[in-house]
Scaffold this active site. Structure first.
Site, PDB file in Angstrom:
ATOM      1  CG  ASP A 203       0.454   6.154   9.553  1.00  0.00           C
ATOM      2  OD1 ASP A 203      -0.017   5.638   8.522  1.00  0.00           O
ATOM      3  OD2 ASP A 203       0.795   7.350   9.626  1.00  0.00           O
TER       4      ASP A 203
ATOM      5  CG  ASN B 274       2.704   3.302  -3.448  1.00  0.00           C
ATOM      6  OD1 ASN B 274       3.283   2.232  -3.624  1.00  0.00           O
ATOM      7  ND2 ASN B 274       1.691   3.435  -2.617  1.00  0.00           N
TER       8      ASN B 274
ATOM      9  CG  HIS C  85       1.074   1.603  -7.197  1.00  0.00           C
ATOM     10  ND1 HIS C  85       0.466   2.016  -6.030  1.00  0.00           N
ATOM     11  CD2 HIS C  85       0.844   2.580  -8.110  1.00  0.00           C
ATOM     12  CE1 HIS C  85      -0.132   3.178  -6.219  1.00  0.00           C
ATOM     13  NE2 HIS C  85       0.091   3.553  -7.478  1.00  0.00           N
TER      14      HIS C  85
ATOM     15  CG  ASP D 252       1.799  -3.859  -4.072  1.00  0.00           C
ATOM     16  OD1 ASP D 252       1.179  -2.976  -3.445  1.00  0.00           O
ATOM     17  OD2 ASP D 252       1.431  -4.293  -5.187  1.00  0.00           O
TER      18      ASP D 252
ATOM     19  CD  GLU E 204      11.738 -20.690  30.242  1.00  0.00           C
ATOM     20  OE1 GLU E 204      11.898 -21.403  29.229  1.00  0.00           O
ATOM     21  OE2 GLU E 204      11.370 -21.118  31.328  1.00  0.00           O
TER      22      GLU E 204
END
Length: 218
Positions: free
Chosen positions: A174, A182, A187, A191, A217
């Protein structure tokens, strides 16, 4: 020019010579043809993902090409396949297409132009189908699996865990205060944060996977 590798699976070496001549006949300098004669070696090569297209013979000793197509598809093969056969039966044509072949050629009737067209058609259609698969299974913004693909994958893992009596782990992530990003920056900025988060999660998963595969490894 980047050469496209073609895999020919046919139990007759003569067909390799004939196919090579057909490719040269339509000026196929951009193709490299490799040949294997058996079902077992054929499916191993096909599943390697090293080829852009496959020419597959119907008869492969005691087994056949239809079985190979179904086997390869069930194991996640996405390489376009052109089916080759000496028979002109409509039933074989339909069965090959239903199994997953993208085109069908009758050996005795193949011309250089016909083979060239079939190769171009199968490559184009294969690419279109792959794009459709991505649209159906990937989130457009992040490139990660979408809900449909996730549900299918989770179902498979649960079945596998029950079969081998192994646990299944699921991690939920979350982003704290994401709404404020935003609201404050718009926005497009949000994004960008989601894409970067997806990239980091994917890279972490790859690192963990490598560590598990190679005993730590990495």
């Amino acid at each position: 020019m980047v050469s496209r590798k073609i895999l020919l699976i046919d139990d007759d070496r003569v067909q390799f010579v004939v196919t090579q001549a057909l490719i040269e006949g339509f000026g196929g300098d951009g193709y490299i043809l490799e040949w294997v004669p058996t079902y077992e070696s054929g499916i191993e090569r096909l599943l390697s993902g090293a080829y852009e297209i496959c020419l597959l013979d119907y008869q492969l000793g005691q087994r056949d090409g239809l079985e190979l197509i179904r086997d390869a598809t069930a194991r996640g093969c996405r390489t376009p396949i052109i089916f080759l056969t000496a028979e002109s039966s409509a039933a074989v044509d339909i069965e090959a297409m239903e199994a997953g072949a993208l085109d069908y050629l009758i050996k005795g009737e193949i011309t250089p132009g016909m083979l060239g067209r079939s190769l171009r058609y199968a490559l184009k259609l294969g690419n279109s189908l792959e794009q459709l698969r991505l649209l159906a299974t990937r989130d457009e913004l992040t490139g990660l699996m979408n809900r449909r693909a996730f549900d299918g994958w989770l179902g498979e893992e649960i079945v596998r865990s029950r079969r081998f009596s192994r646990p299944v782990g699921l991690v939920l992530l979350d982003l704290d205060h994401f709404k404020s990003i935003n609201d404050r920056y718009g926005h497009p900025a949000g994004d960008a944060v989601l894409r970067e988060m997806a990239r980091r999660v994917a890279e972490t998963i790859r690192t963990v996977d490598r560590a598990i595969r190679y005993g730590g490894e990495e």
